[in-house]
Design a protein around this motif. Structure first.
Motif, mmCIF file in Angstrom:
data_model
loop_
_atom_site.group_PDB
_atom_site.id
_atom_site.type_symbol
_atom_site.label_atom_id
_atom_site.label_comp_id
_atom_site.label_asym_id
_atom_site.label_seq_id
_atom_site.Cartn_x
_atom_site.Cartn_y
_atom_site.Cartn_z
ATOM 1 N N ASN A 1 0.832 -1.206 0.000
ATOM 2 C CA ASN A 1 0.000 0.000 0.000
ATOM 3 C C ASN A 1 0.863 1.251 0.000
ATOM 4 O OD1 ASN A 1 -2.364 -1.499 0.034
ATOM 5 N ND2 ASN A 1 -2.520 -1.494 2.256
ATOM 6 N N LEU A 2 1.936 1.215 0.789
ATOM 7 C CA LEU A 2 2.856 2.351 0.821
ATOM 8 C C LEU A 2 3.506 2.549 -0.541
ATOM 9 C CD1 LEU A 2 4.635 1.807 4.265
ATOM 10 C CD2 LEU A 2 2.972 3.581 3.689
ATOM 11 N N GLY A 3 3.888 1.448 -1.170
ATOM 12 C CA GLY A 3 4.521 1.533 -2.484
ATOM 13 C C GLY A 3 3.619 2.208 -3.503
ATOM 14 N N GLN A 4 2.339 1.906 -3.452
ATOM 15 C CA GLN A 4 1.385 2.555 -4.359
ATOM 16 C C GLN A 4 1.293 4.051 -4.068
ATOM 17 O OE1 GLN A 4 -2.386 0.507 -4.219
ATOM 18 N NE2 GLN A 4 -1.444 -1.499 -4.504
ATOM 19 N N MET A 5 1.354 4.411 -2.785
ATOM 20 C CA MET A 5 1.278 5.809 -2.401
ATOM 21 C C MET A 5 2.509 6.591 -2.870
ATOM 22 S SD MET A 5 0.688 7.346 1.429
ATOM 23 C CE MET A 5 2.291 6.758 2.010
ATOM 24 N N TYR A 6 3.647 5.900 -2.951
ATOM 25 C CA TYR A 6 4.886 6.585 -3.353
ATOM 26 C C TYR A 6 4.798 7.131 -4.774
ATOM 27 C CZ TYR A 6 7.091 4.496 0.767
ATOM 28 O OH TYR A 6 7.417 4.143 2.050
ATOM 29 N N THR A 7 3.955 6.550 -5.600
ATOM 30 C CA THR A 7 3.793 7.061 -6.963
ATOM 31 C C THR A 7 2.499 7.854 -7.126
ATOM 32 O OG1 THR A 7 2.814 4.934 -7.626
ATOM 33 C CG2 THR A 7 5.169 5.236 -8.034
ATOM 34 N N ALA A 8 1.485 7.547 -6.325
ATOM 35 C CA ALA A 8 0.192 8.223 -6.460
ATOM 36 C C ALA A 8 0.189 9.603 -5.822
ATOM 37 C CB ALA A 8 -0.917 7.368 -5.841
ATOM 38 N N ASP A 9 0.978 9.780 -4.770
ATOM 39 C CA ASP A 9 1.007 11.048 -4.040
ATOM 40 C C ASP A 9 2.218 11.850 -4.492
ATOM 41 O OD1 ASP A 9 1.543 13.049 -1.988
ATOM 42 O OD2 ASP A 9 0.059 12.028 -0.773
ATOM 43 N N VAL A 10 1.977 13.019 -5.056
ATOM 44 C CA VAL A 10 3.070 13.817 -5.628
ATOM 45 C C VAL A 10 4.112 14.196 -4.594
ATOM 46 C CG1 VAL A 10 1.829 16.024 -5.324
ATOM 47 C CG2 VAL A 10 3.590 15.802 -7.080
ATOM 48 N N ARG A 11 3.704 14.388 -3.345
ATOM 49 C CA ARG A 11 4.672 14.785 -2.313
ATOM 50 C C ARG A 11 5.666 13.664 -2.041
ATOM 51 N NH1 ARG A 11 0.194 16.205 1.942
ATOM 52 N NH2 ARG A 11 -0.527 14.293 0.974
ATOM 53 N N PHE A 12 5.158 12.438 -1.909
ATOM 54 C CA PHE A 12 6.052 11.304 -1.697
ATOM 55 C C PHE A 12 6.909 11.069 -2.942
ATOM 56 C CE2 PHE A 12 2.925 10.476 1.599
ATOM 57 C CZ PHE A 12 3.717 10.030 2.644
ATOM 58 N N ARG A 13 6.269 11.164 -4.111
ATOM 59 C CA ARG A 13 7.013 10.919 -5.351
ATOM 60 C C ARG A 13 8.145 11.933 -5.526
ATOM 61 N NH1 ARG A 13 2.982 10.862 -8.620
ATOM 62 N NH2 ARG A 13 3.151 12.943 -9.478
#
Length: 253
Positions: A214-226
């Motif tokens: 789930n975190l891995g998906q967020m790393y690309t979906a959320d611009v701040r993390f990306r």
């Protein structure tokens, strides 16, 4: 007289953007040079530099590359109107930053004993409420969130220095594999993803492979993390996300 052009190394020097990033922007069609030499070297015109500036401002304002490409490639795109709007947004952001700096200065003066603490000044410019819904949505007030709060509250300054150093070291090794062209499904990449999962497990909260996915998906979906992960190199966020997915599938075999 021919219009002045700039080689990719010149554009990198002027803008602070790495040559590798400029190559990436060209590959995805975000910023293509006006022309190339007979030997294939990129040559950028002044119009390209203006477009690069707009790209960088949009990045600063939090837009992902895909959205920026859609905006600046639109036939109806008005460069001047965009700059006016960008300036207004940057001015608002600058004002908030000034308020936050004043709040930090107030805290520093209080800690140094120069003046009594005014608690109302401490939070000028901060708007934590905008993150509350996100925290609730992602964590649901569950055990992982509670455990993360419990652990992080107990960490000393030295603990944070150590955690930051270990995290930075791991991210540099992940970025090096991405730079070397190692696919995210390679055992080396998956091992690094597993090390990443275990770091979270050790520092913050129990992190299962499902949670890690789930975190891995967020790393690309959320611009701040990306954007934060891509500070180690363009595409690192996507590479880590894919390696996390591959590592999770490996664990299920």
């Amino acid at each position: 007289m021919a219009a002045e052009t700039y080689k990719v190394k010149d554009v990198a020097r002027l803008s602070g953007v790495t040559v590798r990033t400029l190559h990436h922007y060209d590959a995805i069609g975000l910023l293509c040079p006006t022309r190339r030499t007979s030997a294939g070297y990129r040559l950028y015109a002044q119009a390209d530099l203006l477009r690069l500036q707009q790209i960088l401002v949009y990045r600063e304002l939090g837009l992902p590359l895909e959205k920026i490409k859609m905006v600046v490639s639109d036939p109806q795109f008005d460069a001047r109107a965009a700059l006016v709007e960008q300036r207004a947004q940057l001015a608002a952001k600058a004002e908030q930053t000034r308020d936050m700096i004043r709040a930090v200065d107030a805290a520093l003066r209080a800690l140094q004993g120069d003046e009594d603490m005014n608690t109302e000044d401490l939070f000028d410019g901060f708007d934590p409420k905008k993150y509350e819904a996100e925290v609730e949505q992602r964590w649901g007030g569950g055990a992982e969130y509670a455990e993360s709060v419990r652990r992080t509250k107990s960490y000393s300054k030295d603990d944070w220095v150590r955690i930051k150093a270990e995290t930075h070291d791991l991210m540099q090794r992940i970025a090096a594999q991405h730079e070397a062209g190692v696919p995210p499904t390679d055992p080396v990449a998956m091992d690094l993803a597993e090390e990443h999962r275990l770091q979270i497990d050790r520092f913050y909260y129990p992190c299962s492979h499902a949670m890690h996915g789930n975190l891995g998906q967020m790393y690309t979906a959320d611009v701040r993390f990306r954007d934060n992960l891509d500070e180690y190199g363009d595409g690192v966020a996507a590479f880590l996300s894919a390696a996390i997915e591959a590592n999770g599938q490996r664990a299920e075999r």
